[in-house]
Design a protein around this motif. Structure first.
Motif, PDB file in Angstrom:
ATOM      1  N   ALA A  31      32.618  -9.812  16.857  1.00 50.68           N
ATOM      2  CA  ALA A  31      31.737  -8.804  16.270  1.00 50.68           C
ATOM      3  C   ALA A  31      32.291  -8.426  14.909  1.00 50.68           C
ATOM      4  N   PHE A  32      31.401  -8.186  13.997  1.00 48.11           N
ATOM      5  CA  PHE A  32      31.773  -7.812  12.634  1.00 48.11           C
ATOM      6  C   PHE A  32      31.230  -6.418  12.340  1.00 48.11           C
ATOM      7  N   ILE A  61      30.424  -7.497   5.183  1.00 47.92           N
ATOM      8  CA  ILE A  61      31.388  -7.317   6.266  1.00 47.92           C
ATOM      9  C   ILE A  61      32.487  -6.384   5.784  1.00 47.92           C
ATOM     10  N   LEU A  62      32.842  -5.428   6.637  1.00 49.83           N
ATOM     11  CA  LEU A  62      33.930  -4.503   6.358  1.00 49.83           C
ATOM     12  C   LEU A  62      35.162  -4.955   7.118  1.00 49.83           C
ATOM     13  N   ASN A  78      37.911  -2.016   3.493  1.00 46.61           N
ATOM     14  CA  ASN A  78      37.446  -2.856   2.391  1.00 46.61           C
ATOM     15  C   ASN A  78      36.107  -3.484   2.736  1.00 46.61           C
ATOM     16  N   ALA A  79      35.357  -3.816   1.691  1.00 47.74           N
ATOM     17  CA  ALA A  79      34.088  -4.518   1.849  1.00 47.74           C
ATOM     18  C   ALA A  79      34.197  -5.884   1.192  1.00 47.74           C
ATOM     19  N   VAL A 135      36.484   0.518  -0.011  1.00 46.25           N
ATOM     20  CA  VAL A 135      35.254   1.268   0.220  1.00 46.25           C
ATOM     21  C   VAL A 135      35.485   2.718  -0.184  1.00 46.25           C
ATOM     22  N   PRO A 136      34.568   3.287  -0.985  1.00 45.42           N
ATOM     23  CA  PRO A 136      34.686   4.713  -1.296  1.00 45.42           C
ATOM     24  C   PRO A 136      34.621   5.517  -0.004  1.00 45.42           C
TER      25      PRO A 136
END
Length: 144
Positions: free
Chosen positions: A55-56, A93-94, A102-103, A134-135
């Motif tokens: 899973a992502f 995807i994170l 991160n993205a 990611v902000p």
């Protein structure tokens, strides 16, 4: 249809909501069917139907990265049978690296939501990388 997941146990999904990745996702090319599960807005899970462990964590990037833009090339539009941009969603995807969320803005997932067909592409645009911090998300989303 019921599927087993290591994160959510056994869940019921609608066959009509299964997204087909004809080429798989790089690194997981043997897995072609995924389901998009809501989590905490704006976060979703892209879960493999045929493997309970895969899973992502994904999100639509435009709310978190207002300057993010991409062009979907004609061959990708044809492959996904996109006839109207309104039938398309873009997901990234994170991941967590160095204690930071991160993205992957370099390799977005393009989904034709009307055909439930998707692929991951790699952008040539040098502004984007595979790990963009990611902000801050809302406090509610961070309580995971």
């Amino acid at each position: 249809m019921k599927i087993n997941t290591t994160r959510f146990g056994e869940i019921e999904i609608e066959d009509a909501k299964i997204i087909n990745f004809p080429l798989g996702i790089p690194g997981f090319t043997n897995l072609k069917r995924y389901i998009l599960l809501d989590y905490k807005d704006p976060i979703k899970w892209l879960h493999a139907v045929d493997d309970p462990d895969i899973a992502f964590i994904v999100t639509e990037p435009f709310g978190l990265f207002p300057d993010y833009s991409l062009t979907i090339e004609d061959d990708v539009e044809q492959f996904l049978e996109i006839t109207d941009v309104a039938e398309t969603i873009v997901l990234v995807i994170l991941n967590v690296a160095d204690n930071r969320l991160n993205a992957n803005l370099k390799a977005p997932i393009i989904v034709n939501i009307s055909k439930l067909k998707a692929t991951q592409i790699i952008l040539e645009d040098e502004r984007y990388s595979f790990r963009v911090p990611v902000p801050s998300l809302s406090k509610e989303t961070q309580k995971t």
